[in-house]
Design a protein around this motif. Structure first.
Motif, PDB file in Angstrom:
ATOM      1  N   ILE A  19       0.820  -1.207   0.000  1.00  0.00           N
ATOM      2  CA  ILE A  19       0.000   0.000   0.000  1.00  0.00           C
ATOM      3  C   ILE A  19       0.858   1.262   0.000  1.00  0.00           C
ATOM      4  N   ALA A  20       1.624   1.487   1.089  1.00  0.00           N
ATOM      5  CA  ALA A  20       2.329   2.756   1.236  1.00  0.00           C
ATOM      6  C   ALA A  20       3.425   2.938   0.201  1.00  0.00           C
ATOM      7  N   THR A  21       4.238   1.900  -0.038  1.00  0.00           N
ATOM      8  CA  THR A  21       5.351   2.050  -0.971  1.00  0.00           C
ATOM      9  C   THR A  21       4.853   2.191  -2.403  1.00  0.00           C
ATOM     10  N   THR A  22       3.858   1.391  -2.791  1.00  0.00           N
ATOM     11  CA  THR A  22       3.318   1.506  -4.140  1.00  0.00           C
ATOM     12  C   THR A  22       2.637   2.851  -4.334  1.00  0.00           C
ATOM     13  N   ALA A  23       1.907   3.324  -3.305  1.00  0.00           N
ATOM     14  CA  ALA A  23       1.271   4.637  -3.386  1.00  0.00           C
ATOM     15  C   ALA A  23       2.314   5.737  -3.525  1.00  0.00           C
ATOM     16  N   LEU A  24       3.421   5.603  -2.811  1.00  0.00           N
ATOM     17  CA  LEU A  24       4.481   6.599  -2.912  1.00  0.00           C
ATOM     18  C   LEU A  24       5.098   6.587  -4.302  1.00  0.00           C
ATOM     19  N   GLY A  25       5.311   5.395  -4.843  1.00  0.00           N
ATOM     20  CA  GLY A  25       5.847   5.315  -6.200  1.00  0.00           C
ATOM     21  C   GLY A  25       4.919   5.953  -7.206  1.00  0.00           C
ATOM     22  N   SER A  26       3.610   5.745  -7.034  1.00  0.00           N
ATOM     23  CA  SER A  26       2.647   6.334  -7.966  1.00  0.00           C
ATOM     24  C   SER A  26       2.611   7.851  -7.838  1.00  0.00           C
ATOM     25  N   GLN A  27       2.887   8.366  -6.651  1.00  0.00           N
ATOM     26  CA  GLN A  27       2.819   9.807  -6.396  1.00  0.00           C
ATOM     27  C   GLN A  27       4.109  10.525  -6.775  1.00  0.00           C
ATOM     28  N   ALA A  28       5.252   9.925  -6.429  1.00  0.00           N
ATOM     29  CA  ALA A  28       6.531  10.609  -6.588  1.00  0.00           C
ATOM     30  C   ALA A  28       7.354  10.098  -7.756  1.00  0.00           C
ATOM     31  N   GLY A  29       6.955   8.982  -8.376  1.00  0.00           N
ATOM     32  CA  GLY A  29       7.780   8.415  -9.417  1.00  0.00           C
ATOM     33  C   GLY A  29       9.077   7.863  -8.838  1.00  0.00           C
ATOM     34  N   PHE A  30      10.103   7.805  -9.650  1.00  0.00           N
ATOM     35  CA  PHE A  30      11.376   7.228  -9.204  1.00  0.00           C
ATOM     36  C   PHE A  30      12.180   8.167  -8.317  1.00  0.00           C
ATOM     37  N   ALA A  31      11.731   9.427  -8.176  1.00  0.00           N
ATOM     38  CA  ALA A  31      12.561  10.457  -7.539  1.00  0.00           C
ATOM     39  C   ALA A  31      12.956  10.138  -6.106  1.00  0.00           C
ATOM     40  N   ILE A  32      12.192   9.275  -5.454  1.00  0.00           N
ATOM     41  CA  ILE A  32      12.458   9.032  -4.031  1.00  0.00           C
ATOM     42  C   ILE A  32      12.856   7.580  -3.764  1.00  0.00           C
ATOM     43  N   LEU A  33      13.380   6.921  -4.772  1.00  0.00           N
ATOM     44  CA  LEU A  33      13.824   5.533  -4.630  1.00  0.00           C
ATOM     45  C   LEU A  33      14.840   5.383  -3.501  1.00  0.00           C
ATOM     46  N   TRP A  34      15.694   6.385  -3.326  1.00  0.00           N
ATOM     47  CA  TRP A  34      16.717   6.316  -2.283  1.00  0.00           C
ATOM     48  C   TRP A  34      16.087   6.161  -0.903  1.00  0.00           C
ATOM     49  N   MET A  35      14.919   6.795  -0.687  1.00  0.00           N
ATOM     50  CA  MET A  35      14.259   6.716   0.618  1.00  0.00           C
ATOM     51  C   MET A  35      13.764   5.300   0.889  1.00  0.00           C
ATOM     52  N   VAL A  36      13.341   4.600  -0.167  1.00  0.00           N
ATOM     53  CA  VAL A  36      12.888   3.221   0.004  1.00  0.00           C
ATOM     54  C   VAL A  36      14.035   2.362   0.530  1.00  0.00           C
ATOM     55  N   ILE A  37      15.193   2.485  -0.124  1.00  0.00           N
ATOM     56  CA  ILE A  37      16.358   1.694   0.291  1.00  0.00           C
ATOM     57  C   ILE A  37      16.797   2.096   1.694  1.00  0.00           C
ATOM     58  N   ALA A  40       5.951   3.301  -9.485  1.00  0.00           N
ATOM     59  CA  ALA A  40       6.579   4.410 -10.192  1.00  0.00           C
ATOM     60  C   ALA A  40       6.496   4.249 -11.707  1.00  0.00           C
ATOM     61  N   ALA A  41       6.640   3.016 -12.190  1.00  0.00           N
ATOM     62  CA  ALA A  41       6.701   2.781 -13.631  1.00  0.00           C
ATOM     63  C   ALA A  41       5.324   2.640 -14.275  1.00  0.00           C
ATOM     64  N   VAL A  42       4.365   2.068 -13.546  1.00  0.00           N
ATOM     65  CA  VAL A  42       3.059   1.777 -14.141  1.00  0.00           C
ATOM     66  C   VAL A  42       2.007   2.803 -13.747  1.00  0.00           C
ATOM     67  N   LEU A  43       1.904   3.121 -12.448  1.00  0.00           N
ATOM     68  CA  LEU A  43       0.842   4.014 -11.994  1.00  0.00           C
ATOM     69  C   LEU A  43       1.182   5.489 -12.187  1.00  0.00           C
ATOM     70  N   ASN A  44       2.429   5.873 -11.879  1.00  0.00           N
ATOM     71  CA  ASN A  44       2.793   7.284 -11.947  1.00  0.00           C
ATOM     72  C   ASN A  44       2.613   7.910 -13.337  1.00  0.00           C
ATOM     73  N   PRO A  45       3.068   7.255 -14.419  1.00  0.00           N
ATOM     74  CA  PRO A  45       2.890   7.881 -15.734  1.00  0.00           C
ATOM     75  C   PRO A  45       1.424   8.091 -16.115  1.00  0.00           C
ATOM     76  N   GLN A  46       0.526   7.298 -15.524  1.00  0.00           N
ATOM     77  CA  GLN A  46      -0.896   7.409 -15.830  1.00  0.00           C
ATOM     78  C   GLN A  46      -1.640   8.307 -14.847  1.00  0.00           C
ATOM     79  N   GLY A  47      -0.912   8.861 -13.882  1.00  0.00           N
ATOM     80  CA  GLY A  47      -1.550   9.732 -12.905  1.00  0.00           C
ATOM     81  C   GLY A  47      -2.475   8.998 -11.959  1.00  0.00           C
ATOM     82  N   LEU A  48      -2.210   7.718 -11.714  1.00  0.00           N
ATOM     83  CA  LEU A  48      -3.072   6.912 -10.846  1.00  0.00           C
ATOM     84  C   LEU A  48      -2.481   6.866  -9.438  1.00  0.00           C
ATOM     85  N   VAL A  49      -3.276   7.260  -8.449  1.00  0.00           N
ATOM     86  CA  VAL A  49      -2.851   7.229  -7.051  1.00  0.00           C
ATOM     87  C   VAL A  49      -3.888   6.437  -6.266  1.00  0.00           C
TER      88      VAL A  49
END
Length: 473
Positions: A57-75, A304-313
């Protein structure tokens, strides 16, 4: 110890209690990875809990919202808290005591309860929302698969499935058998995470391809505008949160690590056994880290790759259907069933790990204020079963009242991030006052523990200031 009519000695329940350290319970630790594998387990329960609300939920939602820009925070969020988890478990293995007993020793106290446990209560109240969101996620997934009374996202169907999920969880976990809890849903979690990892790795060959540049850009230390709240919630939830750091100690006890070490008699044999079982715990923590870190990265990349480009949150009761797009947009509509089954497995495993874990923590809290004797095996089990029944009902009611799983999970994540401050303070206090210095980790580990503690404190303070509206916009 009693005897039956034939004179054979019978052990009482207390004699087998993992929270009772006796010379009879001593066992020599295994050496090396192969012999140690059969003694792993607490980390598998941890993984079942982690690869759920945070990752799906949270990580996928973040990817959809921020794209790849915050990948470092996940790690970063999966790495930084492990040292604190291990250090608290070291204290548990050497003393045989669970976390809330230790938290209550940290001064000052407010009457019979320590300040750390006061903050734990505040976190626990916020977790009613977070785990309520998990109950809702499972109920919605079932409702979409098998709608009852019309609209699968309507109140009637979600109400009925919420009741079924709560009652089913109670029935399955009422016995509170450790082996059942350890083995219950781990295979499904690993399988679903594995499928998502394969999909994430295969995205470059689909219309939702990402590049090495996207990955490298996501490793820059930056948080895009509008994503700070989600990032803070993700830091609290993904990897080991304050609640997982806490309840890991109970499973280390119930696996047998502390009992196998035995009471501290100051001898070299005790030191050797303690170091041996702590090394087994290291391996256990490492395996769980590999599992949940792999799952976290895969879920984030999919978002980030599937939801973000489509604007899906993912939002509201549509969370599950939106999240299913990470499968259906890649594999086709047929994959929605695969996703829903997987979502039930992942979120359900989190719920089924959460119920016995929180039941133990609530019971331990009551013991610290004198409501019950933690060392009384039968009384402790009775209270754990009371909470096993009560908590799913409370969590389900919370979901039905709010009906916004993503928001509920994120609120719990922010509170968890703030409580990490108190958990770090408790770990250092117990390390200084109760861990035998002979058991301290080496210089590399101690350096990592210091770095982890500083990072957690800084981000925890920032989380608290953000909640109070005192951070710059």
């Amino acid at each position: 110890m009693a005897a039956d009519e034939s004179g054979v000695m019978l052990k009482s329940v207390a004699d087998e209690d993992p929270y009772h350290l006796t010379p009879d319970g001593i066992k020599e630790p295994p050496k090396g990875w192969g012999p140690s594998l059969r003694y792993l387990g607490p980390g598998l329960i941890l993984s079942a809990s982690i690869v759920g609300s945070g990752e799906l939920i949270a990580t996928t939602a973040l990817g959809s919202q921020a794209g790849f820009a915050i990948l470092w925070m996940v790690i970063f969020s999966t790495l930084v808290k492990v040292a604190v988890q291990v250090e608290l478990a070291r204290w548990t293995i050497s003393t045989g005591q669970p976390a809330l007993t230790g938290y209550n020793k940290v001064p000052p106290k407010i009457g019979p309860i320590g300040w750390v446990n006061v903050l734990w209560v505040i976190m626990a109240l916020s977790k009613v929302l977070q785990i309520g969101g998990i109950v809702g996620g499972v109920a919605i997934a079932f409702s979409v698969l098998f709608p009852i009374g019309g609209d699968p996202l309507g109140f009637t169907s979600t109400l009925i499935w919420t009741v079924i999920v709560a009652v089913g969880s109670i029935a399955m976990l009422y016995s509170n058998n450790y082996s059942l809890i350890e083995r219950g849903a781990v295979l499904l979690v690993v399988a679903f995470s594995f499928i998502t990892i394969i999909l994430a790795a295969g995205l470059p060959f689909t219309p939702f391809a990402y590049s090495a540049g996207d990955i490298l850009g996501g490793l820059a230390f930056a948080i895009p505008a509008g994503a700070l709240g989600a990032a803070l919630a993700m830091f609290g939830i993904t990897g080991v949160g304050a609640d997982e750091i806490t309840f890991y100690t109970y499973w280390c006890c119930e696996k047998g690590y502390a009992r196998w070490v035995g009471p501290n008699d100051g001898s070299e044999d005790w030191e050797r056994r303690a170091k041996g079982w702590i090394r087994v715990m290291y391996k256990d923590a490492f395996v769980s880290w590999v599992i949940y870190t792999s799952g976290t990265l895969a879920f984030f990349i999919m978002g980030a790759a599937v939801l973000n480009p489509q604007g899906l949150v993912p939002e509201g009761n549509e969370m599950i259907t939106t999240l299913s797009r990470i499968y259906t947009d890649v594999l086709g509509e047929w994959a929605s069933i695969l996703f829903l089954v997987g979502a039930i497995a992942v979120l359900g495993s989190t719920l089924w790990a959460a119920i016995p874990s929180w039941s133990r923590m609530y019971t331990n809290l009551l013991a610290t204020v004198g409501v019950l004797d933690w060392q009384d095996t039968q009384t402790r089990l009775r209270w754990i079963r009371i909470f096993t029944v009560a908590l799913p009902i409370i969590w389900g009611a919370a979901y039905l009242f709010i009906q916004s799983p993503v928001l509920m999970v994120q609120i719990g994540g922010v509170a968890t991030g703030i409580f990490l401050l108190a958990a770090v303070a408790a770990v250092w206090y117990l390390r200084r006052t109760e861990i035998d210095p002979r058991l301290y980790g080496g210089t590399p580990f101690n350096t990592v523990l210091v770095i982890s503690s500083i990072a957690i404190v800084l981000l925890g303070v920032y989380s608290a200031l953000s909640v109070l509206g005192l951070t710059p916009s």
